[in-house]
Design an enzyme around this catalytic site. Structure first.
Site, PDB file in Angstrom:
ATOM      1  N   ASP A  82       4.379   2.384  10.067  1.00 51.08           N
ATOM      2  CA  ASP A  82       4.213   2.424   8.608  1.00 51.08           C
ATOM      3  C   ASP A  82       5.186   3.442   8.037  1.00 51.08           C
ATOM      4  O   ASP A  82       4.957   4.653   8.086  1.00 51.08           O
ATOM      5  CB  ASP A  82       2.771   2.797   8.252  1.00 51.08           C
ATOM      6  CG  ASP A  82       2.451   2.464   6.811  1.00 51.08           C
ATOM      7  OD1 ASP A  82       3.344   1.998   6.074  1.00 51.08           O
ATOM      8  OD2 ASP A  82       1.286   2.658   6.410  1.00 51.08           O
ATOM      9  N   SER A  83       6.290   2.927   7.518  1.00 49.83           N
ATOM     10  CA  SER A  83       7.354   3.821   7.029  1.00 49.83           C
ATOM     11  C   SER A  83       7.799   3.459   5.622  1.00 49.83           C
ATOM     12  O   SER A  83       8.494   4.223   4.981  1.00 49.83           O
ATOM     13  CB  SER A  83       8.537   3.768   7.988  1.00 49.83           C
ATOM     14  OG  SER A  83       8.978   2.434   8.149  1.00 49.83           O
ATOM     15  N   LYS A  84       7.424   2.270   5.146  1.00 44.48           N
ATOM     16  CA  LYS A  84       7.735   1.818   3.777  1.00 44.48           C
ATOM     17  C   LYS A  84       9.190   2.076   3.421  1.00 44.48           C
ATOM     18  O   LYS A  84       9.492   2.615   2.358  1.00 44.48           O
ATOM     19  CB  LYS A  84       6.770   2.449   2.781  1.00 44.48           C
ATOM     20  CG  LYS A  84       5.303   2.092   3.059  1.00 44.48           C
ATOM     21  CD  LYS A  84       4.345   2.529   1.987  1.00 44.48           C
ATOM     22  CE  LYS A  84       2.922   2.077   2.256  1.00 44.48           C
ATOM     23  NZ  LYS A  84       2.278   2.645   3.460  1.00 44.48           N
ATOM     24  N   ARG A  85      10.101   1.683   4.301  1.00 42.58           N
ATOM     25  CA  ARG A  85      11.520   1.851   4.048  1.00 42.58           C
ATOM     26  C   ARG A  85      12.003   0.858   3.006  1.00 42.58           C
ATOM     27  O   ARG A  85      11.332  -0.155   2.740  1.00 42.58           O
ATOM     28  CB  ARG A  85      12.314   1.673   5.347  1.00 42.58           C
ATOM     29  CG  ARG A  85      11.946   2.635   6.478  1.00 42.58           C
ATOM     30  CD  ARG A  85      11.869   4.065   6.040  1.00 42.58           C
ATOM     31  NE  ARG A  85      11.838   4.995   7.166  1.00 42.58           N
ATOM     32  CZ  ARG A  85      11.269   6.194   7.135  1.00 42.58           C
ATOM     33  NH1 ARG A  85      10.647   6.613   6.052  1.00 42.58           N
ATOM     34  NH2 ARG A  85      11.320   6.995   8.176  1.00 42.58           N
ATOM     35  N   THR A  88       6.764  -1.440   7.964  1.00 43.27           N
ATOM     36  CA  THR A  88       6.499  -1.765   6.564  1.00 43.27           C
ATOM     37  C   THR A  88       7.743  -1.477   5.728  1.00 43.27           C
ATOM     38  O   THR A  88       8.481  -0.527   5.987  1.00 43.27           O
ATOM     39  CB  THR A  88       5.308  -0.953   6.012  1.00 43.27           C
ATOM     40  OG1 THR A  88       5.556   0.444   6.221  1.00 43.27           O
ATOM     41  CG2 THR A  88       4.010  -1.322   6.708  1.00 43.27           C
TER      42      THR A  88
END
Lengths: 275, 275
Positions: free
Chosen positions: B95-98, B122
């Site tokens: 979960d890094s929402k790059r 993510t």
């Protein structure tokens, strides 16, 4: 001195709106660094670029992805520490485009501001208010919200009409009206879209813009400066990364980077208002 | 076996839609870990949680911000390596929402897939198509696009009407029609919004949802399972982090985490279709 004061001072001291983006791509490093360990090469490259350009820039913008792909977090920390030690008047904007729920955003704020000692970081607005306040609550630091990005896909969602204005203008309006209560916000506005930049300037008042897309991405300097600058000839942090960093593959790479930075500053200054 | 096949297998093998989020917050660690070095504590905590829950979950979701705030990248790598070595059938979603321009997104793909060996990550859709293709091009890995997030501010932009539908539905439609060509996409749909989840299921067909917001964030399990599951009773990766991780502050913390995971799996399964 808070981030915006530091930026105001740096604009004037350097007579420059140029920001050099530190995107250390090991596969493009000049010949003299090829025999170093990759991580050591990243740090030496950054230091050489910084030493060669420090009097020509209003900010540095390290892009965290280039460090993360090389497991070079220590070199990112050392690069920022080098700027803070040798050129403490130059603000450092960590380009990380973070964005998460509040409890996680607080961890990202700790990463950028405490661990790395950055003056500001870039943040993606998609998650809304409570994902941004853990950053803006650090009143002395800067928060740079993505608004209209420089890439071709920017139009996919950012240009969608949301009740009389495109989404990117709604983001600008939200930042100007609600998120900038500490006066520490900026907006990312791509150099490749001068028309959109002019519209955002009308909405955003004096809020500074971080402007990627000059150089390798092909943004038109005259058009963007005229569209984005404030009446005081300031208000823009115009980033160039690859065109500066990889100006030469030989021993003269730092001097070549300086030359491109000099020329880019001069080109920008040609179109600046001088009130 | 690609990511979606691995997920399909894990759902069935564990009879579970539960994903445990690995958000190691050192300040909330149980007593027995207090005398360890902080980084060592992170790794030992994660391993204890994983060993206690591995047969009850369809995925693990480490949240990179918690590691980054502690300079614990090595422990993140070791945590994922531990799962891959001991429980290789369980997919790991980083979960890094790059979200960044193409050249930078390629670096983030290298970070998630090569450096950390994650099965999926993510990604924030705000920058549009060319920011996503460097991830989806890895056809054997998964790409989990933010659609309707679980936090209160989600409505600020995601709910804006963009020509007959809210933005989050436009994102779901774009993923379903254009970005899922390799069949390796998922969508983030917060547990806190069952009504929106039902609308997204209609648009997204069989695309799996990553569902944060159960437990500490208060999502209603019955409502979300009924709204989001596919006719086959699968299609959801329901994440719980804090409620599982911090179920006890004492010696029994791993057993307490297992108990919460057991109860949460059972609660979810109560409302699953069993075709």
């Amino acid at each position: 001195m808070n981030f915006i004061e530091k930026l105001n001072h740096a604009w004037r001291a350097s007579d420059s709106l140029l920001c050099v983006g530190l995107d250390p791509d090991v596969t493009r490093f000049p010949q003299p660094l090829h025999n170093l360990d990759r991580k050591q090469a990243i740090l030496e490259f950054n230091k050489a670029i910084i030493d060669a350009t420090h009097d020509l820039v209003c900010a540095y913008k390290p892009q965290i992805a280039y460090f993360a792909a090389e497991s070079a977090e220590a070199q990112l920390a050392q690069t920022i520490a080098y700027i803070n030690a040798h050129y403490p008047h130059i603000p450092v904007i960590l380009d990380s485009k973070r964005g998460d729920i509040g409890s996680t955003a607080a961890m990202y704020a700790a990463e950028a501001f405490e661990r790395y000692g950055a003056d500001a970081l870039t943040v993606n607005p998609y998650l809304g208010t409570d994902s941004v306040t853990p950053f803006t609550a650090h009143a002395e630091r800067g928060v740079v919200l993505l608004c209209r990005t420089s890439n071709p896909g920017a139009a996919d969602f950012q240009d969608l009409d949301v009740g009389g204005m495109p989404l990117y203008q709604k983001v600008a309006q939200t930042v100007a009206r609600h998120w900038n209560t500490h006066g520490n916000c900026m907006l990312v506005v791509g150099a490749t879209w001068p028309e959109q930049m002019a519209a955002i300037r009308k909405i955003a008042g004096d809020i500074p813009f971080l402007v990627p897309g000059v150089g390798a991405q092909g943004g038109d300097v005259e058009a963007l400066v005229k569209a984005g600058q404030r009446p005081d000839g300031l208000g823009l942090v115009i980033n160039s990364s690859r065109a500066v960093l990889y100006a030469s593959q030989r021993d003269d790479f730092a001097a070549a980077a300086r030359q491109v930075a000099l020329e880019t500053r001069a080109l920008i200054n040609r179109y600046r208002a001088r009130p």
